[in-house]
Design an enzyme around this catalytic site. Structure first.
Site, PDB file in Angstrom:
ATOM      1  N   ASN A   2      -3.210   2.503 -13.955  1.00 23.84           N
ATOM      2  CA  ASN A   2      -2.292   1.546 -13.325  1.00 23.84           C
ATOM      3  C   ASN A   2      -0.903   2.166 -13.267  1.00 23.84           C
ATOM      4  O   ASN A   2      -0.540   2.967 -14.128  1.00 23.84           O
ATOM      5  CB  ASN A   2      -2.238   0.256 -14.149  1.00 23.84           C
ATOM      6  CG  ASN A   2      -1.407  -0.827 -13.478  1.00 23.84           C
ATOM      7  OD1 ASN A   2      -1.422  -0.968 -12.256  1.00 23.84           O
ATOM      8  ND2 ASN A   2      -0.654  -1.585 -14.261  1.00 23.84           N
ATOM      9  N   MET A  58      -2.994  -6.876  -7.980  1.00 19.04           N
ATOM     10  CA  MET A  58      -2.383  -7.938  -8.779  1.00 19.04           C
ATOM     11  C   MET A  58      -3.427  -8.884  -9.388  1.00 19.04           C
ATOM     12  O   MET A  58      -3.262 -10.093  -9.383  1.00 19.04           O
ATOM     13  CB  MET A  58      -1.370  -8.702  -7.919  1.00 19.04           C
ATOM     14  CG  MET A  58      -0.193  -7.844  -7.491  1.00 19.04           C
ATOM     15  SD  MET A  58       0.628  -7.020  -8.900  1.00 19.04           S
ATOM     16  CE  MET A  58       2.096  -6.362  -8.121  1.00 19.04           C
ATOM     17  N   ARG A  59      -4.518  -8.302  -9.887  1.00 19.14           N
ATOM     18  CA  ARG A  59      -5.546  -9.093 -10.581  1.00 19.14           C
ATOM     19  C   ARG A  59      -5.839  -8.427 -11.921  1.00 19.14           C
ATOM     20  O   ARG A  59      -5.826  -7.193 -12.015  1.00 19.14           O
ATOM     21  CB  ARG A  59      -6.852  -9.087  -9.792  1.00 19.14           C
ATOM     22  CG  ARG A  59      -6.806  -9.761  -8.471  1.00 19.14           C
ATOM     23  CD  ARG A  59      -7.204 -11.192  -8.542  1.00 19.14           C
ATOM     24  NE  ARG A  59      -8.554 -11.421  -9.031  1.00 19.14           N
ATOM     25  CZ  ARG A  59      -9.035 -12.623  -9.305  1.00 19.14           C
ATOM     26  NH1 ARG A  59      -8.277 -13.679  -9.143  1.00 19.14           N
ATOM     27  NH2 ARG A  59     -10.267 -12.767  -9.746  1.00 19.14           N
ATOM     28  N   GLY A  69       0.781  -1.240   0.000  1.00 19.37           N
ATOM     29  CA  GLY A  69       0.000   0.000   0.000  1.00 19.37           C
ATOM     30  C   GLY A  69       0.808   1.282   0.000  1.00 19.37           C
ATOM     31  O   GLY A  69       0.283   2.344   0.335  1.00 19.37           O
ATOM     32  N   SER A  70       2.079   1.225  -0.414  1.00 22.17           N
ATOM     33  CA  SER A  70       2.862   2.468  -0.362  1.00 22.17           C
ATOM     34  C   SER A  70       2.373   3.496  -1.389  1.00 22.17           C
ATOM     35  O   SER A  70       2.438   4.700  -1.141  1.00 22.17           O
ATOM     36  CB  SER A  70       4.353   2.188  -0.540  1.00 22.17           C
ATOM     37  OG  SER A  70       4.642   1.774  -1.850  1.00 22.17           O
ATOM     38  N   ASN A  71       1.847   3.043  -2.515  1.00 24.43           N
ATOM     39  CA  ASN A  71       1.296   4.010  -3.482  1.00 24.43           C
ATOM     40  C   ASN A  71      -0.018   4.597  -2.976  1.00 24.43           C
ATOM     41  O   ASN A  71      -0.284   5.791  -3.174  1.00 24.43           O
ATOM     42  CB  ASN A  71       1.122   3.362  -4.862  1.00 24.43           C
ATOM     43  CG  ASN A  71       2.426   3.356  -5.633  1.00 24.43           C
ATOM     44  OD1 ASN A  71       2.888   4.403  -6.086  1.00 24.43           O
ATOM     45  ND2 ASN A  71       3.053   2.187  -5.746  1.00 24.43           N
ATOM     46  N   HIS A  95       3.098   0.900 -13.119  1.00 22.66           N
ATOM     47  CA  HIS A  95       3.899  -0.303 -13.325  1.00 22.66           C
ATOM     48  C   HIS A  95       5.383   0.065 -13.238  1.00 22.66           C
ATOM     49  O   HIS A  95       5.816   1.047 -13.845  1.00 22.66           O
ATOM     50  CB  HIS A  95       3.583  -0.920 -14.693  1.00 22.66           C
ATOM     51  CG  HIS A  95       4.335  -2.191 -14.895  1.00 22.66           C
ATOM     52  ND1 HIS A  95       3.982  -3.361 -14.258  1.00 22.66           N
ATOM     53  CD2 HIS A  95       5.446  -2.461 -15.617  1.00 22.66           C
ATOM     54  CE1 HIS A  95       4.848  -4.306 -14.590  1.00 22.66           C
ATOM     55  NE2 HIS A  95       5.746  -3.784 -15.413  1.00 22.66           N
TER      56      HIS A  95
HETATM   57  C1  GAR Z   1       4.453  -1.174  -6.939  1.00 21.59           C
HETATM   58  O1  GAR Z   1       5.847  -1.249  -7.169  1.00 21.59           O
HETATM   59  C2  GAR Z   1       3.687  -1.136  -8.249  1.00 21.59           C
HETATM   60  O2  GAR Z   1       4.332  -0.393  -9.238  1.00 21.59           O
HETATM   61  C3  GAR Z   1       3.636  -2.604  -8.594  1.00 21.59           C
HETATM   62  O3  GAR Z   1       3.350  -3.232  -7.375  1.00 21.59           O
HETATM   63  C4  GAR Z   1       3.957  -2.484  -6.309  1.00 21.59           C
HETATM   64  C5  GAR Z   1       2.900  -2.232  -5.262  1.00 21.59           C
HETATM   65  O4  GAR Z   1       3.463  -1.605  -4.141  1.00 21.59           O
HETATM   66  N1  GAR Z   1       2.657  -2.904  -9.598  1.00 21.59           N
HETATM   67  C6  GAR Z   1       2.826  -3.828 -10.550  1.00 21.59           C
HETATM   68  O5  GAR Z   1       3.796  -4.551 -10.626  1.00 21.59           O
HETATM   69  C7  GAR Z   1       1.691  -3.925 -11.568  1.00 21.59           C
HETATM   70  N2  GAR Z   1       1.996  -4.870 -12.574  1.00 21.59           N
HETATM   71  P1  GAR Z   1       2.565  -0.860  -3.069  1.00 21.59           P
HETATM   72  O6  GAR Z   1       1.504  -1.889  -2.601  1.00 21.59           O
HETATM   73  O7  GAR Z   1       3.523  -0.525  -1.970  1.00 21.59           O
HETATM   74  O8  GAR Z   1       1.943   0.338  -3.712  1.00 21.59           O
END
Ligand code: GAR
Length: 202
Positions: free
Chosen positions: A112, A90-91, A13-15, A114
């Site tokens: 999204n 991740m779905r 959940g950092s984003n 990435h």
């Molecule tokens: C992030 O690095 C995001 O870019 C990636 O998952 C991580 C989630 O981190 N997303 C993907 O790889 C999408 N294909 P977070 O839960 O700390 O935000």
């Protein structure tokens, strides 16, 4: 008017936190109306609660995609959501789900982030894949979601370097710092009515 968001998460959940911080700081004119997770017990749920949002968990384990998405759609009906923001969700979302967020301008109002310069290194382990490939430059992509994985019109990309002595952890930390600035800033641009992309022809 603040942009009404639903943030979908599956992990740390950092984003989500970066988006909520930017809203609190007044640099992002948006409201996170709901946080939906397909994974119980993940860090993103605690972050939502810290910001006064009661997250919704719809576990995806042993549930058909159709059933799972129906549950999400039901939950979303309580809010007038303008954009879905995938933040480590991740779905894959099915075309029929995406159709609910189709915009007359010809794209889905689903974002999204990435951690690679797409179309390089799609998938769930982009940091590892790019690092193990030996790239010297990598980056972060924010894009509109279509019915393929990590695919759709690109809204923003920002590069970062892999330095000579980087461990994978250093490389990821540098990328994450970019993610946490880039995502809120792209959402703010959308809130200001600026959605710019080149046609995605492949
Ligand atoms: C992030 O690095 C995001 O870019 C990636 O998952 C991580 C989630 O981190 N997303 C993907 O790889 C999408 N294909 P977070 O839960 O700390 O935000």
């Amino acid at each position: 008017m603040p942009l009404n968001l639903a943030v979908f998460v599956s992990g740390r959940g950092s984003n989500l936190e970066a988006i909520l911080k930017a809203i609190k700081a007044g640099t992002l004119d948006a409201q996170v109306k709901t946080v939906i997770s397909n994974e119980p017990g993940v860090g993103a749920l605690d972050i939502a609660k810290q910001y006064g949002i009661e997250p919704i968990v719809h576990p995806s384990l042993r549930v058909s995609r159709q059933q799972h998405e129906m549950r999400i759609e039901e939950s979303l009906q309580a809010f007038e959501i303008e954009y879905i923001v995938l933040a480590g969700y991740m779905r894959i979302l099915s075309p029929s789900f995406l159709q609910n967020f189709h915009d007359r301008r010809g794209f889905n109002r689903v974002l999204n982030i990435h951690p690679s310069l797409l179309p390089a290194f799609p998938g769930t382990n982009a940091y590892e894949d790019a690092f193990n490939y030996g790239v010297k430059i990598s980056g972060i992509t924010v894009h509109l979601v279509d019915d393929k994985v990590d695919h759709g019109p690109i809204l923003a990309q920002e590069a970062f370097s892999r330095l000579a002595n980087d461990s994978l952890a250093d490389f990821k930390a540098r990328g994450l710092a970019v993610e946490h600035k880039l995502y809120p800033s792209v959402i703010q641009q959308i809130s200001e009515g600026k959605v710019h992309f080149y046609e995605c022809k492949r």
